[in-house]
Design a protein around this motif. Sequence first.
Motif, PDB file in Angstrom:
ATOM      1  N   PRO A 128       0.867  -1.287  -0.103  1.00  0.00           N
ATOM      2  CA  PRO A 128      -0.009  -0.011   0.061  1.00  0.00           C
ATOM      3  C   PRO A 128       0.762   1.265   0.038  1.00  0.00           C
ATOM      4  O   PRO A 128       0.447   2.135  -0.596  1.00  0.00           O
ATOM      5  CB  PRO A 128      -0.875  -0.143   1.271  1.00  0.00           C
ATOM      6  N   VAL A 129       2.010   1.402   0.575  1.00  0.00           N
ATOM      7  CA  VAL A 129       2.890   2.466   0.579  1.00  0.00           C
ATOM      8  C   VAL A 129       3.329   2.863  -0.774  1.00  0.00           C
ATOM      9  O   VAL A 129       3.281   3.850  -1.110  1.00  0.00           O
ATOM     10  CB  VAL A 129       3.940   2.206   1.644  1.00  0.00           C
ATOM     11  N   VAL A 130       3.952   1.678  -1.408  1.00  0.00           N
ATOM     12  CA  VAL A 130       4.464   1.857  -2.616  1.00  0.00           C
ATOM     13  C   VAL A 130       3.108   2.534  -3.558  1.00  0.00           C
ATOM     14  O   VAL A 130       3.507   3.436  -4.388  1.00  0.00           O
ATOM     15  CB  VAL A 130       5.107   0.678  -3.311  1.00  0.00           C
ATOM     16  N   ARG A 131       1.983   1.909  -3.637  1.00  0.00           N
ATOM     17  CA  ARG A 131       0.977   2.179  -4.387  1.00  0.00           C
ATOM     18  C   ARG A 131       0.745   3.767  -3.949  1.00  0.00           C
ATOM     19  O   ARG A 131       0.487   4.438  -5.102  1.00  0.00           O
ATOM     20  CB  ARG A 131      -0.326   1.386  -4.094  1.00  0.00           C
ATOM     21  N   ARG A 132       0.689   4.144  -3.025  1.00  0.00           N
ATOM     22  CA  ARG A 132       0.024   5.715  -2.748  1.00  0.00           C
ATOM     23  C   ARG A 132       1.304   6.451  -3.374  1.00  0.00           C
ATOM     24  O   ARG A 132       0.854   7.594  -3.939  1.00  0.00           O
ATOM     25  CB  ARG A 132       0.051   5.953  -1.324  1.00  0.00           C
ATOM     26  N   ARG A 133       2.580   6.254  -3.227  1.00  0.00           N
ATOM     27  CA  ARG A 133       3.545   7.227  -3.736  1.00  0.00           C
ATOM     28  C   ARG A 133       3.576   7.293  -5.025  1.00  0.00           C
ATOM     29  O   ARG A 133       3.861   8.449  -5.649  1.00  0.00           O
ATOM     30  CB  ARG A 133       4.888   6.792  -3.041  1.00  0.00           C
ATOM     31  N   VAL A 134       3.577   6.052  -5.542  1.00  0.00           N
ATOM     32  CA  VAL A 134       3.522   5.888  -7.094  1.00  0.00           C
ATOM     33  C   VAL A 134       2.141   6.884  -7.638  1.00  0.00           C
ATOM     34  O   VAL A 134       2.410   7.848  -8.600  1.00  0.00           O
ATOM     35  CB  VAL A 134       3.632   4.673  -7.684  1.00  0.00           C
ATOM     36  N   GLU A 135       1.047   6.285  -7.139  1.00  0.00           N
ATOM     37  CA  GLU A 135      -0.027   7.365  -7.738  1.00  0.00           C
ATOM     38  C   GLU A 135       0.117   8.723  -7.471  1.00  0.00           C
ATOM     39  O   GLU A 135      -0.394   9.477  -8.552  1.00  0.00           O
ATOM     40  CB  GLU A 135      -1.240   6.744  -6.917  1.00  0.00           C
ATOM     41  N   ARG A 136       0.708   9.135  -6.207  1.00  0.00           N
ATOM     42  CA  ARG A 136       0.801  10.586  -6.089  1.00  0.00           C
ATOM     43  C   ARG A 136       1.907  11.367  -7.191  1.00  0.00           C
ATOM     44  O   ARG A 136       1.648  12.253  -7.653  1.00  0.00           O
ATOM     45  CB  ARG A 136       1.238  10.976  -4.605  1.00  0.00           C
ATOM     46  N   ALA A 137       3.049  10.641  -7.431  1.00  0.00           N
ATOM     47  CA  ALA A 137       3.823  10.984  -8.555  1.00  0.00           C
ATOM     48  C   ALA A 137       3.259  11.195  -9.793  1.00  0.00           C
ATOM     49  O   ALA A 137       3.497  11.802 -10.526  1.00  0.00           O
ATOM     50  CB  ALA A 137       5.097   9.963  -8.333  1.00  0.00           C
ATOM     51  N   GLY A 170       9.912   7.776  -4.253  1.00  0.00           N
ATOM     52  CA  GLY A 170      11.048   6.580  -3.889  1.00  0.00           C
ATOM     53  C   GLY A 170      10.559   6.030  -2.611  1.00  0.00           C
ATOM     54  O   GLY A 170       9.666   6.737  -1.626  1.00  0.00           O
ATOM     55  N   ALA A 171      11.181   4.829  -2.319  1.00  0.00           N
ATOM     56  CA  ALA A 171      10.719   4.150  -1.165  1.00  0.00           C
ATOM     57  C   ALA A 171      11.421   3.029  -1.040  1.00  0.00           C
ATOM     58  O   ALA A 171      11.990   2.473  -1.734  1.00  0.00           O
ATOM     59  CB  ALA A 171       8.854   3.654  -1.001  1.00  0.00           C
ATOM     60  N   TYR A 172      11.650   2.483   0.333  1.00  0.00           N
ATOM     61  CA  TYR A 172      11.964   0.976   0.750  1.00  0.00           C
ATOM     62  C   TYR A 172      10.620   0.099   0.412  1.00  0.00           C
ATOM     63  O   TYR A 172       9.580   0.325   0.749  1.00  0.00           O
ATOM     64  CB  TYR A 172      12.445   0.989   2.056  1.00  0.00           C
ATOM     65  N   TYR A 173      11.168  -1.164   0.105  1.00  0.00           N
ATOM     66  CA  TYR A 173      10.176  -2.132   0.232  1.00  0.00           C
ATOM     67  C   TYR A 173      10.663  -3.509   0.304  1.00  0.00           C
ATOM     68  O   TYR A 173      11.630  -3.595   0.012  1.00  0.00           O
ATOM     69  CB  TYR A 173       9.098  -2.092  -1.103  1.00  0.00           C
TER      70      TYR A 173
END
Length: 769
Positions: A145-154, A162-165
Amino acid sequence: MPTEPESPGPALPPGASALEPHQPRQPQQPRRPQQPYQPQPPAPRQPAQATRRNSARTPPVLASGRLAPVLSGGLPPSSTDSMPDWLEPAMAANGIGSFDWDIRRDVLEGDQRACAIIGLDAVERDRFDRTAASFLSLLHPEDAPVVRRRVERAVAELGQCGAYYRTVGPDGTMRAVRFRGRVLADAFGRASRMVGFVWDATVELHKRDRADRMALLREERSRFIKEAARALSEAVTVRDVARVFTELPLPGLPPDGLVLASFEAGRARILGAFGYRSQALAVWDRAVLPAGHPAAEALKYRAPVFISSREDFRDRHPDVWEQTSRTGRGSWAYLPLVASGRAIGVCVVSFDDERELDADERTLLSTLGGLVAQSLARARLHDAEHELAAGLQRVMLPRTVPSVPGVTTAVRYLAAGSGLQIGGDWYDVVPLPGGHVGLVIGDVQGHDVHAAGIMGQLRIALRAYAAEGHPPAAVMARASRFLADLDTDHFATCTYAEVNVDYGVVYAVRAGHLDPVVRRADGTAAVLPVAGGLPLGIDPDQEYRVTRFSLDPGETVLLCTDGLVEARGMDLDEGIGRLTRTLARPLPVTDRAARDPLEELADRIASQAADSSEREDDIALLLLRWDGPEGGLAAQQLRRRIGQADLARVAEVRAELRDALRRWGVAEFIDTAELLSSELVTNAIRHTDRDAMFTARLYREAASDGGRARLRVEVEDESDLWPTRRTPGEQASSGRGLMLVEALADAWGVEPRGSGKRMWFELTGTSAA
């Protein structure tokens, strides 16, 4: 010109929140980086259809199944792409892979390093179809969910993210990955694709995890030091310090053995231990430490000694290795206890395994040693002061209470619950001439060694005055003058009672102290008012009045200090009420009780006071029970010394004689005997310069001879002048004493003594009554 991807930023923990804020970019023509590995055949691309109508559309966002960076195969080269020659070696050297996500077609592509970094080389082909949804299935459930939200915002902002996963492999293993990507727009400003880099962050993440664990451990150790300091500051005695030390849980460093030892007169004394058998420590308890012992080394140089292995111990301290090896330990820390520049002891912390303590662990143990040293020094001083105070108190108070026939006594002393537990409260039981007994209870102002010293002097002086046979008022007046002469700025309260053991009469005098409490034969208890005066030491010329009361056989008089009836949260009236209720409770039957009921009563009162959490004062308690004469008949002799010119004492002797005759069963003698005795005593003390001794005895004839009672009264003085019989006139106020004796007595006379004379008279009854 295409925009180069930004270099990787600082590492973040898995599932961390956003990196730096996304910055929207102006639309620009996307550029695809050239792939270094074997390219796949280029896929045909649809040219962008730029129309006015399409340019007004909102940039697309990812649906629930669309996500970010994933790769499956290499990217086809573009004829227009160009890449510096040094970029590929740099990426390869740093383990960085690249990816390209076609947002509109939802196709993820990347180079071989990117595939290896996220574990795609080990994933079955049917599990990954190069879509965002397929990529999401590879991520840890908490990170997707964290990666999804950040990409959608970008994508929405045409920015970067960017993020760790964490990715989960088929075998359940996890690896940490970090990505950084930028969204590129087409000529009409719509999000077209995302390009970026990925790199393996597993080692980086492990380092951060370890740093987090170390930070948590440092926080726990900081909290431990605070709790240890608090616990050690509350420890009062050496026993308390040893208990706290052996129960401390060292965070991240659980010891297998703890020893606390003090160093006194060159010898070690074991104060407390944990994890050791007593036999293993007995060899060092109260023994001189060898020079080669690590504890001796720590004390000598006042620095900790850390030993990381058995071999290290054997090499550095071979002389004591044999005894130490029996404990089975593998590593040790010897911490010297230094307080005020003096080495007072040592702490030993040991572990079963061999370990090399790091700097933080050594600092923790050294800090603990300093805390224990300060607490131990304070506790040793407290114990020494307490022992001194207790010894002084034992010397000041009587060790035993003398046994006096006809009465039973019980005493208790409770020190204050705080401080040196020493004060000015005292009690005493004084045998007096004629077989009587004096009771003393007192309290010197203050709760320190000075007050105890004054108490000791005052107790000895008062005891001496009473033992000389002085009446209670004179005893109290002399004690007050004595304390005033000491010039100590202290005063004392006191109650002195003289008990006539023959017939149970009590003569009490009070100097600012509490009234006595009497338990009657019917089980009731009440305060008995006694005339009072100023406390001792305030007015040297103070005169005290005597209060007289009687006891029946089995009745008890109680004397105590104010600590028994006064406390914080309890006033005097409430305390006295509680005391009288306790005193009136039923007592065990004397014949059936294992102990004397008076001792049981004293324990009952003392235990109630000891259990009170409000007690802040010393307590002295004195109980006396008049048992009565043997066989139920009072002793048939009364003997009293009367001071020279002490006319007030004459009235007291008359009252005592009256009570004695009533108890002896010869009440018919009272009026005559009282009158004649008063004449003889008054004549002796007015016409001589010495004290007089009054004695009354009752004799009984055998029943076969009629059983008559005969009272003989004698008054002795040390004057050689014999009385002469005079014939006074009608207006004369004196001179009739011998005339009365001659007229009323059955017999009388004067007898010479070795120094002085004895005057006497006798009265004879008709029966023994």
